[in-house]
Design a protein around this motif. Sequence first.
Motif, PDB file in Angstrom:
ATOM      1  N   PRO A 134      -5.477   1.569 -15.560  1.00 19.07           N
ATOM      2  CA  PRO A 134      -4.586   0.745 -14.728  1.00 19.07           C
ATOM      3  C   PRO A 134      -4.651   1.091 -13.248  1.00 19.07           C
ATOM      4  O   PRO A 134      -4.726   0.201 -12.391  1.00 19.07           O
ATOM      5  CB  PRO A 134      -3.203   1.038 -15.321  1.00 19.07           C
ATOM      6  CG  PRO A 134      -3.469   1.456 -16.728  1.00 19.07           C
ATOM      7  CD  PRO A 134      -4.758   2.193 -16.682  1.00 19.07           C
ATOM      8  N   GLY A 135      -4.609   2.383 -12.912  1.00 18.23           N
ATOM      9  CA  GLY A 135      -4.626   2.779 -11.504  1.00 18.23           C
ATOM     10  C   GLY A 135      -5.884   2.354 -10.790  1.00 18.23           C
ATOM     11  O   GLY A 135      -5.858   1.968  -9.613  1.00 18.23           O
ATOM     12  N   ILE A 136      -7.018   2.397 -11.496  1.00 15.50           N
ATOM     13  CA  ILE A 136      -8.289   1.994 -10.893  1.00 15.50           C
ATOM     14  C   ILE A 136      -8.318   0.480 -10.664  1.00 15.50           C
ATOM     15  O   ILE A 136      -8.825   0.002  -9.648  1.00 15.50           O
ATOM     16  CB  ILE A 136      -9.464   2.434 -11.779  1.00 15.50           C
ATOM     17  CG1 ILE A 136      -9.456   3.952 -11.944  1.00 15.50           C
ATOM     18  CG2 ILE A 136     -10.776   1.964 -11.213  1.00 15.50           C
ATOM     19  CD1 ILE A 136      -9.640   4.699 -10.651  1.00 15.50           C
ATOM     20  N   VAL A 137      -7.757  -0.279 -11.619  1.00 18.65           N
ATOM     21  CA  VAL A 137      -7.661  -1.736 -11.434  1.00 18.65           C
ATOM     22  C   VAL A 137      -6.816  -2.048 -10.205  1.00 18.65           C
ATOM     23  O   VAL A 137      -7.151  -2.922  -9.398  1.00 18.65           O
ATOM     24  CB  VAL A 137      -7.059  -2.404 -12.687  1.00 18.65           C
ATOM     25  CG1 VAL A 137      -6.810  -3.892 -12.435  1.00 18.65           C
ATOM     26  CG2 VAL A 137      -7.990  -2.238 -13.882  1.00 18.65           C
ATOM     27  N   ALA A 138      -5.704  -1.311 -10.042  1.00 23.74           N
ATOM     28  CA  ALA A 138      -4.831  -1.515  -8.882  1.00 23.74           C
ATOM     29  C   ALA A 138      -5.581  -1.226  -7.586  1.00 23.74           C
ATOM     30  O   ALA A 138      -5.465  -1.963  -6.599  1.00 23.74           O
ATOM     31  CB  ALA A 138      -3.603  -0.619  -8.994  1.00 23.74           C
TER      32      ALA A 138
ATOM     33  N   SER B  57      -9.581  11.036   1.694  1.00 19.57           N
ATOM     34  CA  SER B  57      -8.979  10.376   0.530  1.00 19.57           C
ATOM     35  C   SER B  57      -9.863   9.232   0.050  1.00 19.57           C
ATOM     36  O   SER B  57     -10.062   9.041  -1.153  1.00 19.57           O
ATOM     37  CB  SER B  57      -7.590   9.852   0.891  1.00 19.57           C
ATOM     38  OG  SER B  57      -7.027   9.138  -0.194  1.00 19.57           O
ATOM     39  N   ASN B  58     -10.429   8.474   0.990  1.00 18.04           N
ATOM     40  CA  ASN B  58     -11.337   7.385   0.624  1.00 18.04           C
ATOM     41  C   ASN B  58     -12.610   7.916  -0.016  1.00 18.04           C
ATOM     42  O   ASN B  58     -13.148   7.330  -0.955  1.00 18.04           O
ATOM     43  CB  ASN B  58     -11.679   6.550   1.859  1.00 18.04           C
ATOM     44  CG  ASN B  58     -10.536   5.621   2.265  1.00 18.04           C
ATOM     45  OD1 ASN B  58      -9.700   5.269   1.443  1.00 18.04           O
ATOM     46  ND2 ASN B  58     -10.494   5.255   3.532  1.00 18.04           N
ATOM     47  N   PHE B  59     -13.100   9.038   0.516  1.00 15.05           N
ATOM     48  CA  PHE B  59     -14.304   9.632  -0.074  1.00 15.05           C
ATOM     49  C   PHE B  59     -14.057  10.037  -1.519  1.00 15.05           C
ATOM     50  O   PHE B  59     -14.923   9.899  -2.381  1.00 15.05           O
ATOM     51  CB  PHE B  59     -14.748  10.854   0.737  1.00 15.05           C
ATOM     52  CG  PHE B  59     -15.126  10.540   2.158  1.00 15.05           C
ATOM     53  CD1 PHE B  59     -15.641   9.296   2.496  1.00 15.05           C
ATOM     54  CD2 PHE B  59     -14.959  11.477   3.165  1.00 15.05           C
ATOM     55  CE1 PHE B  59     -15.996   9.005   3.809  1.00 15.05           C
ATOM     56  CE2 PHE B  59     -15.304  11.189   4.475  1.00 15.05           C
ATOM     57  CZ  PHE B  59     -15.829   9.952   4.808  1.00 15.05           C
TER      58      PHE B  59
ATOM     59  N   ILE C 293     -16.004   1.163  -2.100  1.00 15.51           N
ATOM     60  CA  ILE C 293     -15.137   1.704  -3.152  1.00 15.51           C
ATOM     61  C   ILE C 293     -15.005   0.694  -4.289  1.00 15.51           C
ATOM     62  O   ILE C 293     -15.076   1.041  -5.472  1.00 15.51           O
ATOM     63  CB  ILE C 293     -13.755   2.066  -2.573  1.00 15.51           C
ATOM     64  CG1 ILE C 293     -13.884   3.265  -1.629  1.00 15.51           C
ATOM     65  CG2 ILE C 293     -12.763   2.377  -3.695  1.00 15.51           C
ATOM     66  CD1 ILE C 293     -12.627   3.565  -0.846  1.00 15.51           C
ATOM     67  N   VAL C 294     -14.843  -0.588  -3.949  1.00 17.83           N
ATOM     68  CA  VAL C 294     -14.755  -1.642  -4.969  1.00 17.83           C
ATOM     69  C   VAL C 294     -16.003  -1.635  -5.851  1.00 17.83           C
ATOM     70  O   VAL C 294     -15.924  -1.694  -7.085  1.00 17.83           O
ATOM     71  CB  VAL C 294     -14.571  -3.019  -4.303  1.00 17.83           C
ATOM     72  CG1 VAL C 294     -14.790  -4.150  -5.308  1.00 17.83           C
ATOM     73  CG2 VAL C 294     -13.186  -3.121  -3.690  1.00 17.83           C
TER      74      VAL C 294
ATOM     75  N   ASN D 220      -7.934  -3.183  -2.626  1.00 17.57           N
ATOM     76  CA  ASN D 220      -9.010  -3.168  -1.642  1.00 17.57           C
ATOM     77  C   ASN D 220      -9.546  -4.573  -1.366  1.00 17.57           C
ATOM     78  O   ASN D 220      -9.839  -4.931  -0.227  1.00 17.57           O
ATOM     79  CB  ASN D 220     -10.144  -2.263  -2.121  1.00 17.57           C
ATOM     80  CG  ASN D 220      -9.890  -0.805  -1.801  1.00 17.57           C
ATOM     81  OD1 ASN D 220      -8.748  -0.382  -1.668  1.00 17.57           O
ATOM     82  ND2 ASN D 220     -10.945  -0.015  -1.702  1.00 17.57           N
ATOM     83  N   VAL D 221      -9.718  -5.376  -2.424  1.00 18.53           N
ATOM     84  CA  VAL D 221     -10.244  -6.727  -2.233  1.00 18.53           C
ATOM     85  C   VAL D 221      -9.278  -7.581  -1.422  1.00 18.53           C
ATOM     86  O   VAL D 221      -9.671  -8.297  -0.489  1.00 18.53           O
ATOM     87  CB  VAL D 221     -10.541  -7.383  -3.599  1.00 18.53           C
ATOM     88  CG1 VAL D 221     -10.909  -8.854  -3.417  1.00 18.53           C
ATOM     89  CG2 VAL D 221     -11.670  -6.655  -4.313  1.00 18.53           C
ATOM     90  N   LEU D 222      -7.988  -7.516  -1.769  1.00 14.92           N
ATOM     91  CA  LEU D 222      -6.998  -8.332  -1.061  1.00 14.92           C
ATOM     92  C   LEU D 222      -6.861  -7.922   0.407  1.00 14.92           C
ATOM     93  O   LEU D 222      -6.808  -8.776   1.304  1.00 14.92           O
ATOM     94  CB  LEU D 222      -5.647  -8.239  -1.766  1.00 14.92           C
ATOM     95  CG  LEU D 222      -5.576  -8.903  -3.154  1.00 14.92           C
ATOM     96  CD1 LEU D 222      -4.247  -8.603  -3.830  1.00 14.92           C
ATOM     97  CD2 LEU D 222      -5.793 -10.408  -3.053  1.00 14.92           C
TER      98      LEU D 222
END
Length: 681
Positions: A568-572, A513-515, A646-647, A577-579
């Motif tokens: 929107p989903g990509i921003v989420a 899923s991460n890939f 990913i970020v 990931n950052v948090l």
Amino acid sequence: MRPLVAVIIPTFSQTIEQRICLGLSEAFQHTEIEVLFAPVGYISAPEAWQESDLQCHKDIVDLKPSLVVFYTGGLTYLTNIETILRILDVYKGIPSIHMGQKIDQQPAVLIDNYQGMRDLIHAVLLKKPQPKIAFLSGPFSNTESQLRQQALFDECNTHGVDPTSIDILEGDFTSLHAKHTFSEYWKAQTEKPNIIVCANDLMAKGVLDAFRLLGINCPDDCWVTGFDDFEYAQYMTPGLSTVLYPAHELGLKAGRLAIEMLEGKRPQDILLKTRPKLRGSTGHVSSNQKHMRERLVDLWQFIQERDLTSRKFSIVQQIHATDRVEDILPNIQSDLDAIAIDEMFIFKRPSHNANDFVVFEKHPDLTFGEKDLSKHYWVFCPLVTQHLNYGYTLTRCNKHAVELVEFFSPQISEIQHRHFMQSKNDQLRTQNELSERMASLGRLVAGVAHEVNTPVGSGKLAASSLLDDIRQISSKLHNNTMTRSEFDRFLIEMEEHASLIFNSLDRAAELISNFKLVSVDQSVEETRQLALGEYITLIIGSLKHEFKHTKITITTDLDASIETITFPGIVAQLLTNVLLNAKQHGFAMGQDEGTIHVSLKKAPEGFKLSITDNGKGVNEDALENMFEPFYTTARAQGGSGLGMYIVYNIANQKLNWDIHIKNQPKKGFAIAFTPKKDSFA
């Protein structure tokens, strides 16, 4: 402070402006007045005029002139009164004087464009009893041309010539346009005119140039008149009958009016008379014509050299303003024609087939040896810059233009060189980017193999052990030798094996899923208008369960007015990931106490989204490898090393955002995102 008078003229290259400026200089030479001459160019036609054309006038106003003198008659020959009024509005509040045209109630020195032309036509018609007249006007909207045309009509009426029988051709006050316009007109006429009246001398020169090409003899076959009495008018062959435009007196009188205004007086308008100058182009022979013959060749050559120099500057300017070699010749075609360059070809590397050259003529004639070499040369010039050969030019030109052709070729090769270097830089950049991507892909593939192999191997081992246990218990059941305790132990081991298999598959599924997120699939979602601050608040709210049992506080400072078009989903995913990365690495999986601050503010790029924590920060090794796939300092705690990778990918590839990092080891870490210049909406 000494008063400053700004003189606004179109150019210094024409004799009329030179004479005007000379008159102005003489008027001010024994005063304390400073004079600033500003050749700002001719005002564009209304359809080509732009607001940016006002900038030079604003710059002149910034110099704080005490008074402005406009050669309005020259500045406006292509435009209308509305355009000049927009320009004059820039000078509002500064006293002004106008030369050649009256503007509102402002003082003016005017030229009598009517009576001088009428006197000229009167003298011509007295000698031509059956005239057939063609009038080559300036632009139809030009006031001076209109007055000269009206004088022609009125004098024709006086002599019983019907003005409606006069053929009217529109010119633009230039000789080249007049040459082409008249040539086409003459070829189309069955009843040829015997008098060509031109609205100025430049067009009369163009008509006489056309005469020579068409085999028309002046004055035997047709007469020509002009207006202005430029410096070459009397030295043409035959000398040009024209009207004296008192340019020097115009400048002198305007200068004296300016002095009066600076002394606080209110000067009256001045009207300067014009008078005809009759010469050989209308059959009038001046008494001193024979004495001028010796000077004629030298003066005419001087004039031609000055014109060639002016054209050279014009061509060089246009060449350097051109981005593509293919556009050079079409842009400078009229100038090439004017300096007797009949054909010019640009051959480019690598080969010399028909697709590799730009032609000046529609159907090039490269048959050497068939031209009259007494008048024309073929000239070969290599296009070489910094020892790089980009081809060559082939030119057929008048022998007097050979030097210019040699001068132009390096200018053309510079454009080729510029494009070559740009292309080379683009190629190298593309190769570097491709190499980086391939290296990144290689690391990613290796990481995928390593990371997925671990849970798959564990699951495979557990499944193999489970199969062995099943075979053993099956054999004992078949032989009726299985005890109760063996069956209970089998159930426990089977549950352990199944749990291990499930956890391994779940871990593999998580990695896959991460890939998929790393690939940033462009088809996942459509863009939409997003209130970014409000949406960030929702994302943080959805992560409360992740921080519920930690000592971490999340604070926000979000500008609610910021909106953007994005995914929107990509921003989420990015913010999540950052948090979570901050929780895991900055605060030891949430065990340390601290604060994460999320800020959204307006910025020159559009907005700036910042996530700052006061955790332990990042060491140099981690900072250098932060965006590398599978790099992690928390592998023992289950970190995959894909969070910040990913970020990086979704910020650059999907959102088109720049990433900015600020790090203070043991004091905190900050990451910020701003839209790239072409992405903010």
